[in-house]
Design an enzyme around this catalytic site. Structure first.
Site, PDB file in Angstrom:
ATOM      1  N   LYS A   1      53.769  39.120  42.863  1.00 34.27           N
ATOM      2  CA  LYS A   1      53.685  39.356  44.307  1.00 34.27           C
ATOM      3  C   LYS A   1      52.897  40.639  44.625  1.00 34.27           C
ATOM      4  O   LYS A   1      52.663  41.481  43.735  1.00 34.27           O
ATOM      5  CB  LYS A   1      55.107  39.438  44.877  1.00 34.27           C
ATOM      6  CG  LYS A   1      55.888  38.110  44.782  1.00 34.27           C
ATOM      7  CD  LYS A   1      57.258  38.248  45.465  1.00 34.27           C
ATOM      8  CE  LYS A   1      58.051  36.955  45.402  1.00 34.27           C
ATOM      9  NZ  LYS A   1      59.360  37.070  46.107  1.00 34.27           N
TER      10      LYS A   1
ATOM     11  N   GLU B   1      54.827  23.167  43.026  1.00 37.11           N
ATOM     12  CA  GLU B   1      54.219  24.491  43.209  1.00 37.11           C
ATOM     13  C   GLU B   1      52.935  24.641  42.383  1.00 37.11           C
ATOM     14  O   GLU B   1      51.982  25.283  42.829  1.00 37.11           O
ATOM     15  CB  GLU B   1      55.240  25.578  42.848  1.00 37.11           C
ATOM     16  CG  GLU B   1      56.389  25.615  43.851  1.00 37.11           C
ATOM     17  CD  GLU B   1      57.460  26.670  43.556  1.00 37.11           C
ATOM     18  OE1 GLU B   1      58.398  26.776  44.357  1.00 37.11           O
ATOM     19  OE2 GLU B   1      57.347  27.381  42.527  1.00 37.11           O
TER      20      GLU B   1
ATOM     21  N   ASN C   1      60.256  42.030  45.460  1.00 36.89           N
ATOM     22  CA  ASN C   1      60.912  41.863  44.158  1.00 36.89           C
ATOM     23  C   ASN C   1      59.955  41.395  43.060  1.00 36.89           C
ATOM     24  O   ASN C   1      60.375  40.823  42.065  1.00 36.89           O
ATOM     25  CB  ASN C   1      62.147  40.974  44.294  1.00 36.89           C
ATOM     26  CG  ASN C   1      61.822  39.589  44.804  1.00 36.89           C
ATOM     27  OD1 ASN C   1      60.653  39.250  45.000  1.00 36.89           O
ATOM     28  ND2 ASN C   1      62.839  38.783  45.013  1.00 36.89           N
TER      29      ASN C   1
ATOM     30  N   HIS D   1      57.716  35.676  41.749  1.00 42.14           N
ATOM     31  CA  HIS D   1      58.300  34.392  42.155  1.00 42.14           C
ATOM     32  C   HIS D   1      58.315  33.497  40.927  1.00 42.14           C
ATOM     33  O   HIS D   1      57.406  33.564  40.103  1.00 42.14           O
ATOM     34  CB  HIS D   1      57.432  33.728  43.241  1.00 42.14           C
ATOM     35  CG  HIS D   1      57.778  32.274  43.444  1.00 42.14           C
ATOM     36  ND1 HIS D   1      58.791  31.872  44.282  1.00 42.14           N
ATOM     37  CD2 HIS D   1      57.291  31.138  42.866  1.00 42.14           C
ATOM     38  CE1 HIS D   1      58.909  30.545  44.224  1.00 42.14           C
ATOM     39  NE2 HIS D   1      58.005  30.079  43.373  1.00 42.14           N
TER      40      HIS D   1
ATOM     41  N   TYR E   1      56.413  28.386  51.289  1.00 41.51           N
ATOM     42  CA  TYR E   1      57.825  28.775  51.414  1.00 41.51           C
ATOM     43  C   TYR E   1      58.587  27.930  52.443  1.00 41.51           C
ATOM     44  O   TYR E   1      59.642  28.358  52.907  1.00 41.51           O
ATOM     45  CB  TYR E   1      57.920  30.250  51.812  1.00 41.51           C
ATOM     46  CG  TYR E   1      57.935  31.248  50.659  1.00 41.51           C
ATOM     47  CD1 TYR E   1      58.745  31.062  49.524  1.00 41.51           C
ATOM     48  CD2 TYR E   1      57.185  32.410  50.721  1.00 41.51           C
ATOM     49  CE1 TYR E   1      58.777  31.993  48.499  1.00 41.51           C
ATOM     50  CE2 TYR E   1      57.219  33.355  49.689  1.00 41.51           C
ATOM     51  CZ  TYR E   1      58.028  33.140  48.588  1.00 41.51           C
ATOM     52  OH  TYR E   1      58.068  34.069  47.575  1.00 41.51           O
TER      53      TYR E   1
HETATM   54  P1  IDP Z   1      64.153  33.641  44.349  1.00 39.54           P
HETATM   55  O1  IDP Z   1      62.793  34.253  44.575  1.00 39.54           O
HETATM   56  O2  IDP Z   1      64.998  34.461  43.410  1.00 39.54           O
HETATM   57  O3  IDP Z   1      64.094  32.187  43.970  1.00 39.54           O
HETATM   58  P2  IDP Z   1      64.992  32.757  46.991  1.00 39.54           P
HETATM   59  O4  IDP Z   1      66.398  32.692  47.455  1.00 39.54           O
HETATM   60  O5  IDP Z   1      64.307  31.469  46.684  1.00 39.54           O
HETATM   61  O6  IDP Z   1      64.935  33.738  45.740  1.00 39.54           O
HETATM   62  O7  IDP Z   1      64.190  33.538  48.106  1.00 39.54           O
HETATM   63  C1  IDP Z   1      62.767  33.548  48.105  1.00 39.54           C
HETATM   64  C2  IDP Z   1      62.296  34.952  48.365  1.00 39.54           C
HETATM   65  O8  IDP Z   1      62.696  35.342  49.674  1.00 39.54           O
HETATM   66  C3  IDP Z   1      62.902  36.029  47.457  1.00 39.54           C
HETATM   67  O9  IDP Z   1      62.212  36.171  46.238  1.00 39.54           O
HETATM   68  C4  IDP Z   1      62.786  37.261  48.297  1.00 39.54           C
HETATM   69  O10 IDP Z   1      61.476  37.807  48.210  1.00 39.54           O
HETATM   70  C5  IDP Z   1      62.992  36.734  49.702  1.00 39.54           C
HETATM   71  N1  IDP Z   1      64.379  36.909  50.134  1.00 39.54           N
HETATM   72  C6  IDP Z   1      65.475  36.236  49.700  1.00 39.54           C
HETATM   73  N2  IDP Z   1      66.593  36.650  50.314  1.00 39.54           N
HETATM   74  C7  IDP Z   1      66.186  37.621  51.180  1.00 39.54           C
HETATM   75  C8  IDP Z   1      66.882  38.446  52.128  1.00 39.54           C
HETATM   76  O11 IDP Z   1      68.088  38.376  52.307  1.00 39.54           O
HETATM   77  N3  IDP Z   1      66.102  39.337  52.838  1.00 39.54           N
HETATM   78  C9  IDP Z   1      64.752  39.433  52.676  1.00 39.54           C
HETATM   79  N4  IDP Z   1      64.064  38.676  51.796  1.00 39.54           N
HETATM   80  C10 IDP Z   1      64.766  37.789  51.063  1.00 39.54           C
HETATM   81 MG    MG Z   2      63.430  30.530  45.064  1.00 41.44          MG
END
Ligand code: IDP
Ligand code: MG
Length: 136
Positions: free
Chosen positions: A12, A129, A115, A118, A52
């Site tokens: 990212k 994807e 974070n 992905h 997304y």
């Molecule tokens: P993942 O990336 O671990 O699969 P997902 O639940 O699929 O997590 O969420 C996709 C992305 O959305 C996350 O990687 C993160 O960047 C963002 N995200 C998830 N939860 C939150 C939140 O509570 N606040 C802000 N961003 C979030």
């Molecule tokens: Mg995810």
């Protein structure tokens, strides 16, 4: 029976910006994931929204799409034994604060949104994807 699989990984904007691409790629390689394809691109907010769309009902959807399109990203096809789960384990929990030691998100993640990586969460989504980024 062979369980070699492919999964989609994205480095990212926060990690590309901090020049962490090679470090992150080395973690995959050291852990038996082959990088079959890799390209550095920048996507539009509309493309991010399409990618997304499973998250469209979430309160953070708009911010998430703005973020993924905010700078260059590196998209990769990873291949290896149980690649989907293996990649998820190497990534660590969504929130870097909850991620295990030595996972990519623990090492490099800044916050739940920034974070660093992905990874596809199932074989079915991995196929979709990979298609999204690599098949025209
Ligand atoms: P993942 O990336 O671990 O699969 P997902 O639940 O699929 O997590 O969420 C996709 C992305 O959305 C996350 O990687 C993160 O960047 C963002 N995200 C998830 N939860 C939150 C939140 O509570 N606040 C802000 N961003 C979030
Ligand atoms: Mg995810």
């Amino acid at each position: 029976m062979s369980s070699s699989e492919q999964t989609l990984s994205i480095i990212k904007p926060d990690a590309v910006e901090r020049n962490l691409v090679e470090e992150i790629k080395n973690i995959f390689k050291k852990n038996n994931l082959i990088i079959k394809e890799s390209k550095k691109i920048q996507i539009t907010k509309e493309e991010a929204a399409d990618f997304y769309r499973v998250h469209q009902s979430k309160p953070f959807y708009d911010e998430l799409c703005s973020y993924l399109s905010s700078g260059p990203i590196v998209v990769m096809i990873l291949q290896g034994e149980n690649a989907v789960i293996q990649n998820r384990e190497l990534m660590g929990a969504t929130n870097p604060k909850d991620a295990k030691e030595n996972t990519i998100r623990k090492l490099y993640g800044i916050s739940i949104d920034k974070n660093s990586v992905h990874g596809s969460d199932s074989n079915e989504n991995a196929k979709k994807e990979i298609e999204f980024f690599f098949k025209n």
